[in-house]
Design a protein around this motif. Sequence first.
Motif, PDB file in Angstrom:
ATOM      1  N   GLN A 117      56.040  59.021 -59.818  1.00  0.00           N
ATOM      2  CA  GLN A 117      55.754  57.605 -59.609  1.00  0.00           C
ATOM      3  C   GLN A 117      55.521  56.974 -60.973  1.00  0.00           C
ATOM      4  O   GLN A 117      54.739  57.490 -61.767  1.00  0.00           O
ATOM      5  N   VAL A 118      56.210  55.882 -61.248  1.00  0.00           N
ATOM      6  CA  VAL A 118      56.076  55.230 -62.542  1.00  0.00           C
ATOM      7  C   VAL A 118      55.206  53.989 -62.396  1.00  0.00           C
ATOM      8  O   VAL A 118      55.338  53.236 -61.436  1.00  0.00           O
ATOM      9  N   GLN A 119      54.288  53.812 -63.334  1.00  0.00           N
ATOM     10  CA  GLN A 119      53.464  52.610 -63.380  1.00  0.00           C
ATOM     11  C   GLN A 119      53.908  51.770 -64.561  1.00  0.00           C
ATOM     12  O   GLN A 119      54.033  52.281 -65.677  1.00  0.00           O
ATOM     13  N   GLY A 120      54.182  50.504 -64.322  1.00  0.00           N
ATOM     14  CA  GLY A 120      54.755  49.651 -65.357  1.00  0.00           C
ATOM     15  C   GLY A 120      53.813  48.572 -65.849  1.00  0.00           C
ATOM     16  O   GLY A 120      52.896  48.153 -65.149  1.00  0.00           O
ATOM     17  N   PHE A 121      54.070  48.125 -67.080  1.00  0.00           N
ATOM     18  CA  PHE A 121      53.310  47.037 -67.688  1.00  0.00           C
ATOM     19  C   PHE A 121      54.256  46.177 -68.511  1.00  0.00           C
ATOM     20  O   PHE A 121      55.125  46.705 -69.219  1.00  0.00           O
ATOM     21  N   ALA A 122      54.091  44.873 -68.428  1.00  0.00           N
ATOM     22  CA  ALA A 122      54.817  43.945 -69.293  1.00  0.00           C
ATOM     23  C   ALA A 122      53.938  43.680 -70.509  1.00  0.00           C
ATOM     24  O   ALA A 122      52.792  43.232 -70.362  1.00  0.00           O
ATOM     25  N   THR A 123      54.443  43.963 -71.714  1.00  0.00           N
ATOM     26  CA  THR A 123      53.582  43.914 -72.899  1.00  0.00           C
ATOM     27  C   THR A 123      54.222  43.168 -74.071  1.00  0.00           C
ATOM     28  O   THR A 123      55.435  42.990 -74.136  1.00  0.00           O
ATOM     29  N   THR A 124      53.364  42.763 -74.984  1.00  0.00           N
ATOM     30  CA  THR A 124      53.749  42.210 -76.271  1.00  0.00           C
ATOM     31  C   THR A 124      52.591  42.440 -77.229  1.00  0.00           C
ATOM     32  O   THR A 124      51.431  42.530 -76.788  1.00  0.00           O
ATOM     33  N   ILE A 125      52.884  42.554 -78.502  1.00  0.00           N
ATOM     34  CA  ILE A 125      51.810  42.763 -79.480  1.00  0.00           C
ATOM     35  C   ILE A 125      51.046  41.477 -79.768  1.00  0.00           C
ATOM     36  O   ILE A 125      50.029  41.506 -80.472  1.00  0.00           O
ATOM     37  N   LYS A 163      62.179  47.915 -60.839  1.00  0.00           N
ATOM     38  CA  LYS A 163      62.797  48.402 -59.591  1.00  0.00           C
ATOM     39  C   LYS A 163      63.750  49.544 -59.897  1.00  0.00           C
ATOM     40  O   LYS A 163      63.769  50.580 -59.201  1.00  0.00           O
ATOM     41  N   SER A 164      64.530  49.403 -60.950  1.00  0.00           N
ATOM     42  CA  SER A 164      65.462  50.457 -61.348  1.00  0.00           C
ATOM     43  C   SER A 164      64.710  51.715 -61.776  1.00  0.00           C
ATOM     44  O   SER A 164      65.086  52.838 -61.397  1.00  0.00           O
ATOM     45  N   LEU A 165      63.629  51.544 -62.531  1.00  0.00           N
ATOM     46  CA  LEU A 165      62.859  52.694 -63.019  1.00  0.00           C
ATOM     47  C   LEU A 165      62.122  53.398 -61.884  1.00  0.00           C
ATOM     48  O   LEU A 165      61.996  54.629 -61.874  1.00  0.00           O
ATOM     49  N   GLU A 166      61.628  52.646 -60.928  1.00  0.00           N
ATOM     50  CA  GLU A 166      60.949  53.247 -59.777  1.00  0.00           C
ATOM     51  C   GLU A 166      61.903  54.094 -58.958  1.00  0.00           C
ATOM     52  O   GLU A 166      61.564  55.212 -58.535  1.00  0.00           O
TER      53      GLU A 166
END
Length: 337
Positions: free
Chosen positions: A156-164, A144-147
């Motif tokens: 427009q920013v597209q986000g992903f929650a990631t881990t290796i 929300k802050s980044l958008e």
Amino acid sequence: MAGARRKLLLMGRSGSGKSSMRSIIFSNYSAFDTRRLGATIDVEHSHLRFLGNMTLNLWDCGGQDAYMDHYFSTQRDNIFRMVEALIFVFDVESKELRKDIETFVLCLRNLYEFSPTAKIFALVHKMDLVIVEKRQDVYRALMKSLEDTSAMFSFQVQGFATTIWDESLYKAWSSIVCTLIPNVTVFQKHLQTFADISEADEVILFEKTTFLVISHVTNARSPGFRSDSTRFEKISNIIKQYKQSCSKLRAQFQSLSLRGSDCTAYLDTMTANTMIMVIMSNKSDSRGSTDQIGNSENDGDSDDSFASEAENNIILANIKIARKMFEKIEMMNPDAR
């Protein structure tokens, strides 16, 4: 015809995990292998041939403060000009999140000046370190802050929650790379045609080296296949690890077929740069009716084996026929679509 070059900036504060994810996706590292990676010094350039006519020019930018200062001062023109996409990595457990966001803002400000059409991606990384119950809340709060911040610069920013440690990394990078492929809709159209002709339940097209998903189609009559939204990325992860195991044994991975109780999966080369996976539902077992007229169980097994081999030959033949068309799509001028 000259190939398309796509400049990607991979940025984020030191220790956020940029080089680890780059090594897993593009250099065939396992998650465990990344423990031996050191910090990135200044900018590391990687020129990665992706499909027949496109090169990813990946700039992995070291995140130490001294390097960051140079990126935003003396190297601004060099770093931020002609950028196709910014991939900014946030360490979800960072103790200096405010400073991380300030760095992100500086990136946006410079891109607005030098590359105003750049695509913006934010990877909220190391999500495995957050307890499961809080992951969605943590991710949504940061996004929300980044958008809001991105909107100030008309991005427009597209986000992903990631881990290796799971398939989320492949899902993020597959989505990012697909936005850069000029002919992705043409791939999709012909993949659908292939699936219809083959009567396949599902067909997935992978880039051969990274095993990122380029395109996929699912037959409308196969709703059960949609129950796992990350199934393609799980396949990417599993096959990539299997290929690594083959390499350690000095064996070359070429093709694979797996037959389960409900379906059979065929994985084979489509072009020099892609592989295709075809999922077929197994035909209903006719052994019950044949047993009633005196056929032995072995006869049933033989019939099943013959049917399976026939189906296998049909799928391989279809792949061979489609190969030339997909090779043409790879080399197609995007303006000629």
